[in-house]
Design a protein around this motif. Sequence first.
Motif, PDB file in Angstrom:
ATOM      1  N   ARG A   1      72.535 -13.602  37.306  1.00 45.54           N
ATOM      2  CA  ARG A   1      72.578 -14.330  38.577  1.00 45.54           C
ATOM      3  C   ARG A   1      71.286 -14.142  39.358  1.00 45.54           C
ATOM      4  N   ARG A   2      70.773 -12.934  39.344  1.00 41.93           N
ATOM      5  CA  ARG A   2      69.546 -12.637  40.100  1.00 41.93           C
ATOM      6  C   ARG A   2      68.377 -13.494  39.639  1.00 41.93           C
ATOM      7  N   VAL A   3      68.224 -13.665  38.330  1.00 50.49           N
ATOM      8  CA  VAL A   3      67.039 -14.378  37.819  1.00 50.49           C
ATOM      9  C   VAL A   3      67.223 -15.895  37.811  1.00 50.49           C
ATOM     10  N   LEU A   4      68.428 -16.385  38.078  1.00 52.08           N
ATOM     11  CA  LEU A   4      68.647 -17.823  38.169  1.00 52.08           C
ATOM     12  C   LEU A   4      68.217 -18.362  39.527  1.00 52.08           C
ATOM     13  N   VAL A   5      67.669 -19.575  39.510  1.00 48.50           N
ATOM     14  CA  VAL A   5      67.405 -20.263  40.773  1.00 48.50           C
ATOM     15  C   VAL A   5      68.736 -20.666  41.393  1.00 48.50           C
ATOM     16  N   PRO A   6      68.801 -20.819  42.719  1.00 47.70           N
ATOM     17  CA  PRO A   6      70.011 -21.393  43.316  1.00 47.70           C
ATOM     18  C   PRO A   6      70.321 -22.752  42.677  1.00 47.70           C
ATOM     19  N   GLY A   7      71.561 -22.917  42.280  1.00 49.47           N
ATOM     20  CA  GLY A   7      71.966 -24.118  41.564  1.00 49.47           C
ATOM     21  C   GLY A   7      71.762 -24.036  40.063  1.00 49.47           C
ATOM     22  N   GLY A   8      71.159 -22.937  39.572  1.00 45.27           N
ATOM     23  CA  GLY A   8      70.917 -22.787  38.145  1.00 45.27           C
ATOM     24  C   GLY A   8      72.195 -22.572  37.366  1.00 45.27           C
ATOM     25  N   ARG A   9      72.138 -22.856  36.061  1.00 41.58           N
ATOM     26  CA  ARG A   9      73.345 -22.802  35.234  1.00 41.58           C
ATOM     27  C   ARG A   9      73.381 -21.575  34.331  1.00 41.58           C
ATOM     28  N   LEU A  10      74.575 -21.040  34.173  1.00 42.32           N
ATOM     29  CA  LEU A  10      74.862 -19.920  33.275  1.00 42.32           C
ATOM     30  C   LEU A  10      75.734 -20.428  32.142  1.00 42.32           C
ATOM     31  N   LEU A  11      75.331 -20.141  30.899  1.00 46.91           N
ATOM     32  CA  LEU A  11      76.063 -20.580  29.713  1.00 46.91           C
ATOM     33  C   LEU A  11      76.376 -19.361  28.854  1.00 46.91           C
ATOM     34  N   LEU A  12      77.657 -19.089  28.665  1.00 44.43           N
ATOM     35  CA  LEU A  12      78.086 -17.934  27.880  1.00 44.43           C
ATOM     36  C   LEU A  12      79.026 -18.371  26.775  1.00 44.43           C
ATOM     37  N   VAL A  13      78.859 -17.779  25.603  1.00 46.50           N
ATOM     38  CA  VAL A  13      79.806 -17.925  24.498  1.00 46.50           C
ATOM     39  C   VAL A  13      80.070 -16.529  23.950  1.00 46.50           C
ATOM     40  N   ASP A  14      81.352 -16.196  23.782  1.00 42.62           N
ATOM     41  CA  ASP A  14      81.649 -14.879  23.209  1.00 42.62           C
ATOM     42  C   ASP A  14      83.073 -14.854  22.666  1.00 42.62           C
ATOM     43  N   HIS A  15      83.317 -13.869  21.810  1.00 43.77           N
ATOM     44  CA  HIS A  15      84.703 -13.636  21.395  1.00 43.77           C
ATOM     45  C   HIS A  15      85.374 -12.793  22.465  1.00 43.77           C
ATOM     46  N   VAL A  16      86.629 -13.142  22.768  1.00 46.71           N
ATOM     47  CA  VAL A  16      87.378 -12.509  23.858  1.00 46.71           C
ATOM     48  C   VAL A  16      88.792 -12.212  23.367  1.00 46.71           C
ATOM     49  N   ALA A  17      89.557 -11.568  24.208  1.00 47.12           N
ATOM     50  CA  ALA A  17      90.949 -11.270  23.868  1.00 47.12           C
ATOM     51  C   ALA A  17      91.720 -12.567  23.634  1.00 47.12           C
ATOM     52  N   SER A  18      92.338 -12.685  22.484  1.00 49.55           N
ATOM     53  CA  SER A  18      93.069 -13.894  22.116  1.00 49.55           C
ATOM     54  C   SER A  18      94.281 -14.107  23.014  1.00 49.55           C
ATOM     55  N   THR A  19      94.640 -15.375  23.190  1.00 51.79           N
ATOM     56  CA  THR A  19      95.859 -15.712  23.927  1.00 51.79           C
ATOM     57  C   THR A  19      97.097 -15.623  23.044  1.00 51.79           C
ATOM     58  N   TRP A  20      96.916 -15.418  21.741  1.00 49.90           N
ATOM     59  CA  TRP A  20      98.046 -15.320  20.812  1.00 49.90           C
ATOM     60  C   TRP A  20      98.324 -13.843  20.561  1.00 49.90           C
ATOM     61  N   PRO A  21      99.499 -13.327  20.952  1.00 55.79           N
ATOM     62  CA  PRO A  21      99.745 -11.880  20.887  1.00 55.79           C
ATOM     63  C   PRO A  21      99.466 -11.223  19.536  1.00 55.79           C
ATOM     64  N   PRO A  22      99.820 -11.821  18.386  1.00 44.91           N
ATOM     65  CA  PRO A  22      99.508 -11.124  17.131  1.00 44.91           C
ATOM     66  C   PRO A  22      98.005 -10.916  16.914  1.00 44.91           C
ATOM     67  N   ILE A  23      97.194 -11.916  17.283  1.00 43.52           N
ATOM     68  CA  ILE A  23      95.744 -11.760  17.133  1.00 43.52           C
ATOM     69  C   ILE A  23      95.218 -10.755  18.146  1.00 43.52           C
ATOM     70  N   HIS A  24      95.745 -10.805  19.366  1.00 38.52           N
ATOM     71  CA  HIS A  24      95.330  -9.844  20.390  1.00 38.52           C
ATOM     72  C   HIS A  24      95.613  -8.415  19.914  1.00 38.52           C
ATOM     73  N   ALA A  25      96.766  -8.202  19.327  1.00 41.30           N
ATOM     74  CA  ALA A  25      97.103  -6.869  18.827  1.00 41.30           C
ATOM     75  C   ALA A  25      96.143  -6.432  17.731  1.00 41.30           C
ATOM     76  N   ALA A  26      95.790  -7.369  16.845  1.00 41.83           N
ATOM     77  CA  ALA A  26      94.841  -7.042  15.771  1.00 41.83           C
ATOM     78  C   ALA A  26      93.460  -6.722  16.349  1.00 41.83           C
ATOM     79  N   GLN A  27      93.063  -7.456  17.379  1.00 45.68           N
ATOM     80  CA  GLN A  27      91.778  -7.170  18.025  1.00 45.68           C
ATOM     81  C   GLN A  27      91.783  -5.770  18.635  1.00 45.68           C
ATOM     82  N   TRP A  28      92.882  -5.421  19.280  1.00 45.78           N
ATOM     83  CA  TRP A  28      92.971  -4.097  19.901  1.00 45.78           C
ATOM     84  C   TRP A  28      92.852  -2.996  18.836  1.00 45.78           C
ATOM     85  N   LEU A  29      93.515  -3.188  17.725  1.00 47.20           N
ATOM     86  CA  LEU A  29      93.434  -2.200  16.650  1.00 47.20           C
ATOM     87  C   LEU A  29      92.019  -2.115  16.076  1.00 47.20           C
TER      88      LEU A  29
END
Length: 213
Positions: free
Chosen positions: A135-163
């Motif tokens: 945020r600091r290095v962005l100009v006002p109005g500048g855009r942030l673009l993020l892609v990442d793996h995150v905690a799944s919304t499907w409980p079996p996959i979420h459990a596997a991720q936790w393990l």
Amino acid sequence: MSDTDGDDPTARQRRVWDSGAAHYDRQMAFYERIWFGGDRQWLGERVRGRVLEIAPGTGRNLPYYPAGVTLTGVELSPAMLAIARRRAADLGLDADLREGDAEHLPLPDASFDTVACALALCSIPDPAAAIREMRRVLVPGGRLLLVDHVASTWPPIHAAQWLLERWTIRSAGEYFTRRQLPLVEAAGFEIVAVERIKAGSIERVHARRPADG
């Protein structure tokens, strides 16, 4: 106990990525076929102007950046950075790829129109600090673009991720149940669009630094 236990987390991550640099491209090519397909293209289609990529790794996003952008990259790992520089040269790109820490960017305030980060906040030791720096290095109005793996919304996959995390956090500092969106909101960004795919295990975030802040 890991031989890195007790180390500075940033120094540990630098060693992890340095040691994995030689086989990273081969490994990621596999994951991109089965899990991360289209994510790098998504980033490339949305960057504008002066672009900062956080943790470009070996430069796998470089082929997707459009002509006309000015690209800077800050990468923690010297070994990864060396590969990214070779890739940029092979592509004929004039990119400023430099060594640095995402939590303490060696860059001035309000100096970029776009900040992009793909598949890196999952292993940056303090992702909230890194997002505040974005945020600091962005100009006002500048855009942030993020892609990442995150905690799944499907409980079996979420459990596997936790393990899986019981091993990957200790061995590589990598988290599978983090989610960056709340950190983006807490840093004061305005959310433009959010997309979750692959049973909610991949999240794409387009946000904007407020024009008045």
